[in-house]
Design a protein around this motif. Sequence first.
Motif, short mmCIF file in Angstrom:
data_model
loop_
_atom_site.label_atom_id
_atom_site.label_comp_id
_atom_site.label_asym_id
_atom_site.label_seq_id
_atom_site.Cartn_x
_atom_site.Cartn_y
_atom_site.Cartn_z
N ALA A 1 0.87 -1.18 0.00
CA ALA A 1 0.00 0.00 0.00
C ALA A 1 0.90 1.23 0.00
N ASP A 2 0.99 1.88 -1.14
CA ASP A 2 1.87 3.03 -1.27
C ASP A 2 1.25 4.22 -0.53
N PRO A 3 1.90 4.70 0.53
CA PRO A 3 1.29 5.78 1.31
C PRO A 3 1.25 7.11 0.56
N HIS A 4 1.98 7.21 -0.54
CA HIS A 4 2.07 8.48 -1.25
C HIS A 4 1.21 8.54 -2.51
N THR A 5 0.61 7.41 -2.89
CA THR A 5 -0.32 7.40 -4.02
C THR A 5 -1.71 6.92 -3.60
N THR B 1 10.80 6.42 -1.34
CA THR B 1 10.49 6.96 -0.03
C THR B 1 11.41 6.43 1.06
N SER B 2 11.71 7.27 2.01
CA SER B 2 12.26 6.83 3.28
C SER B 2 11.09 6.46 4.18
N VAL B 3 11.40 5.92 5.36
CA VAL B 3 10.34 5.45 6.27
C VAL B 3 10.59 6.05 7.65
N ASP B 4 9.63 6.78 8.16
CA ASP B 4 9.75 7.42 9.46
C ASP B 4 9.39 6.47 10.60
N ASP B 5 9.64 6.93 11.82
CA ASP B 5 9.19 6.27 13.05
C ASP B 5 9.76 4.86 13.21
N GLN B 6 11.05 4.71 12.93
CA GLN B 6 11.73 3.44 13.13
C GLN B 6 12.73 3.59 14.28
N SER B 7 12.51 2.86 15.38
CA SER B 7 13.39 2.94 16.54
C SER B 7 13.16 1.73 17.44
N TYR C 1 8.16 23.67 -10.56
CA TYR C 1 7.76 22.37 -10.02
C TYR C 1 7.80 22.36 -8.49
N PRO C 2 6.95 23.18 -7.87
CA PRO C 2 6.96 23.27 -6.41
C PRO C 2 6.58 21.98 -5.70
N GLN C 3 6.00 21.01 -6.42
CA GLN C 3 5.70 19.72 -5.79
C GLN C 3 6.95 18.97 -5.39
N TYR C 4 8.09 19.38 -5.95
CA TYR C 4 9.37 18.76 -5.56
C TYR C 4 10.12 19.72 -4.64
N ASP C 5 9.71 19.72 -3.38
CA ASP C 5 10.38 20.50 -2.34
C ASP C 5 10.35 22.00 -2.61
N TYR D 1 13.73 13.12 -9.85
CA TYR D 1 14.13 11.72 -9.68
C TYR D 1 15.08 11.48 -8.50
N THR D 2 15.26 12.50 -7.66
CA THR D 2 15.89 12.28 -6.35
C THR D 2 14.89 12.52 -5.22
N PHE D 3 13.70 13.00 -5.56
CA PHE D 3 12.73 13.41 -4.54
C PHE D 3 12.29 12.25 -3.67
N ASP D 4 12.34 12.47 -2.36
CA ASP D 4 11.91 11.50 -1.35
C ASP D 4 10.53 11.96 -0.88
N TYR D 5 9.52 11.15 -1.14
CA TYR D 5 8.15 11.57 -0.89
C TYR D 5 7.80 11.59 0.60
N GLN D 6 8.55 10.91 1.43
CA GLN D 6 8.31 11.00 2.87
C GLN D 6 9.04 12.20 3.47
N TYR D 7 10.30 12.33 3.13
CA TYR D 7 11.12 13.47 3.58
C TYR D 7 10.63 14.78 2.99
N GLU D 8 9.93 14.67 1.86
CA GLU D 8 9.42 15.82 1.11
C GLU D 8 10.55 16.75 0.69
N GLY D 9 11.62 16.15 0.21
CA GLY D 9 12.76 16.92 -0.24
C GLY D 9 13.64 16.11 -1.17
N CYS D 10 14.57 16.82 -1.78
CA CYS D 10 15.50 16.19 -2.73
C CYS D 10 16.86 15.91 -2.10
N GLY D 11 16.97 16.06 -0.78
CA GLY D 11 18.27 15.94 -0.12
C GLY D 11 18.55 14.61 0.52
N ASN D 12 17.77 13.57 0.20
CA ASN D 12 18.09 12.23 0.71
C ASN D 12 19.43 11.81 0.10
N TRP D 13 20.43 11.58 0.96
CA TRP D 13 21.78 11.32 0.46
C TRP D 13 21.85 10.06 -0.43
#
Length: 452
Positions: free
Chosen positions: A87-91, A162-168, A252-256, A302-314
Amino acid sequence: MPSPSQPSRRTLLTAAVAAAAAGAATPAAAATPAHRPTRTKPAPTVDHHAWTSHADWRSGTAKGTRAVPGTRPGLVLDTPASRTDYADPHTGRTSTWEYATWTSPAHTLSVPATEVIASWNAHTPAGTWIQTELSARYSDGTDTPWYVMGRWAAGDEDIRRTSVDDQSDGRSSVWTDTLALDDAASGLRLASYRLRLTLYRAPGTRKTPTVWRAGAMGSDVPDRFTVPASTPGPAHELRVPSYSQEIHKGQYPQYDNGGEAWCSPTSSQMIVEYWGRRPTAAQLAWVDPSYADPQVCHAARYTFDYQYEGCGNWPFNAAYAATYKDMQGVVTRLTSLTDVETLVAAGIPVITSQSFLKEELTGAGYGTSGHLMTVTGFTADGDVIAHDPAAPSDAEVRRVYRRREFENIWLRTKRYDANGQVKSGSGGVCYLYFPAGPTPGVRRALESVGVR
């Protein structure tokens, strides 16, 4: 990735930071005393390891995957181990996928680590994608859970990367792309790790992802506001394309939020093109033809991380670079500008991550809580020649920054923000992009900084 109480890596080139910089002048100045240059190489603080060879891929535990030989050995999906619904959380779409897995042998870190950052290089044709997970063993002999370090595809039609939040587990946490100990001062360390790759494809097809490289960088960089100064080496400069992120502001403001935050993909695109690669006209057909440098828009998408909502995912940036023919990309840390000089002398530009107040980097003209730029050379005095995408135009991207200032803002792990509060620094994080078949000189330079 910093914890929520620390600044995001997202680039913030705001007037507020610059205006408030004067308020932090006293603590910032107190934290940067002069240091006598030294030729002593720092003690090892970084361990970078990757699986790349046919023997490497055969050494892991395969459940439906297969190692393939050749000039660029890799891992492919052979016989699906099972099916699953995602289940893609972003679509909002749920789709069924066949999958197979590969689990690496445990890699014992030569530097017991406080942080581990995974990176990978792969080909994911339409109808396929991959997931990278990491499980580490603590120095007390217990293990972390399997943490998701990224769900990734080169495109964005089948899934949204996507990255995945709330992992600990209460002792370590994943912050976007970085597994970090919650309390490094406790003495607990990450002693070893394993990677698990899951390769997915649409059911009933013969398509497969191909993973060429998978690895991670573990590090234990000491907390510090200042770092020892390195001794300048010979002057050298690489001819690298110059692209400004700022000319894309509002695109393209949808990309960060558009180009003002695109330092990472803009830097990545400069280096991809330095190595002679670039998107095709067909790949750029979606970009408004009135926009200059459409390949920068392409890199942002094509670097955009839909969870981080940015293009800076290393790792997503390194993976993007490796989507170009016969290219590799890794995320690692370096220990001084001497390392960078070695790489630049071999023809390898270095994309660096840093945070600073306006007055901490003479000539920048801005302050930032996180910014990527590329070191392309050194002057005769040892100062840093950087391609800084925060420049207002392509013509102004090439900058010369004072060596001592640049080295400190890049390598430190602690800094003061505009309000005088202690925040984090990247500790020498960088991207290295290079050909899959490097020359002997490139290979030797990479090996000298622990990348093979």
